[in-house]
Design an enzyme around this catalytic site. Sequence first.
Site, PDB file in Angstrom:
ATOM      1  CG  HIS A  62      -0.467   4.181   2.967  1.00  0.00           C
ATOM      2  ND1 HIS A  62       0.452   2.781   2.695  1.00  0.00           N
ATOM      3  CD2 HIS A  62      -0.010   5.132   3.697  1.00  0.00           C
ATOM      4  CE1 HIS A  62       1.481   3.293   3.883  1.00  0.00           C
ATOM      5  NE2 HIS A  62       1.137   4.319   4.272  1.00  0.00           N
ATOM      6  CD  GLU A 102      -2.723  -0.008   2.606  1.00  0.00           C
ATOM      7  OE1 GLU A 102      -1.762   0.543   2.283  1.00  0.00           O
ATOM      8  OE2 GLU A 102      -3.360  -1.189   2.348  1.00  0.00           O
ATOM      9  CG  HIS A 145       3.473  -4.113  -2.587  1.00  0.00           C
ATOM     10  ND1 HIS A 145       3.234  -2.894  -1.795  1.00  0.00           N
ATOM     11  CD2 HIS A 145       4.477  -3.923  -3.320  1.00  0.00           C
ATOM     12  CE1 HIS A 145       4.195  -1.911  -2.231  1.00  0.00           C
ATOM     13  NE2 HIS A 145       5.094  -2.563  -3.158  1.00  0.00           N
TER      14      HIS A 145
END
Length: 251
Positions: A44, A76, A200
């Site tokens: 990310h 991401e 997450h």
Amino acid sequence: MPAQLSVNLNAIAMLRNRRDLPWPSVTGLGAIALEAGAHGLTVHPRPDQRHIRFSDVPEIRALIDDAFPDAEFNIEGYPTQDFLALVDEAQPEQVTLVPDDPMQPTSDHGWDFITNQEMLVAIVNRLKKGRMRVALFCDPDASEAQIAAARTTGADRVEFYTGPYGACHDDSEKAANALKDLQKTAELAHASGLGMNAGHDLTVANLPALVEVMPHLAEVSIGHGLTADALEFGMAGTVKRFLSALQPQDD
């Protein structure tokens, strides 16, 4: 088929960035993870490059292409023009779009698919023309209307934000309630034809219960908890532990 494991390399990169030195090696540990059985690698990149650097992206792409051609690269990020240019160059197998402000420390909510539908339709269409699978970050308690709007964007999958579930690590009652939200929303997504990812604050301890209520889960992307475990068990041993946790449990 068990959900696949994509190892998020951000926490490794953040540790490396504490010094002007090339270790720990992002690609080196990524290679160990893939060799141990991980199905892919996730990054990310953020505008300030506080963990993954833009220069890491082509190196990870090359690692997968040269040594692990069956693995997947997942990138991401919030779909700025710079981000879209990055994925156009890297050609990841999957792009996961998140609604983060660039300065957020980490992702903490899903898209409002209704409000952002026009923008998402255009971006999803652009990415799919590049033959990339597209996933959209989704709240764990998204409504039926929100899931319907997610489907009409043309995305292939949603990725459920599992932070609220992961935060219940010391409260079994709250964890059970968080799982109910995830199960209900997963059923809506599956019924609509959307594939499902999750990520997450997932751990070896909380994955089995998640897998049980989300039998159609395609992939989990895990960084913080996996990297923390790797300090104790090593990267290869940790990947194997997470792969085991993803296996459906026999009744």
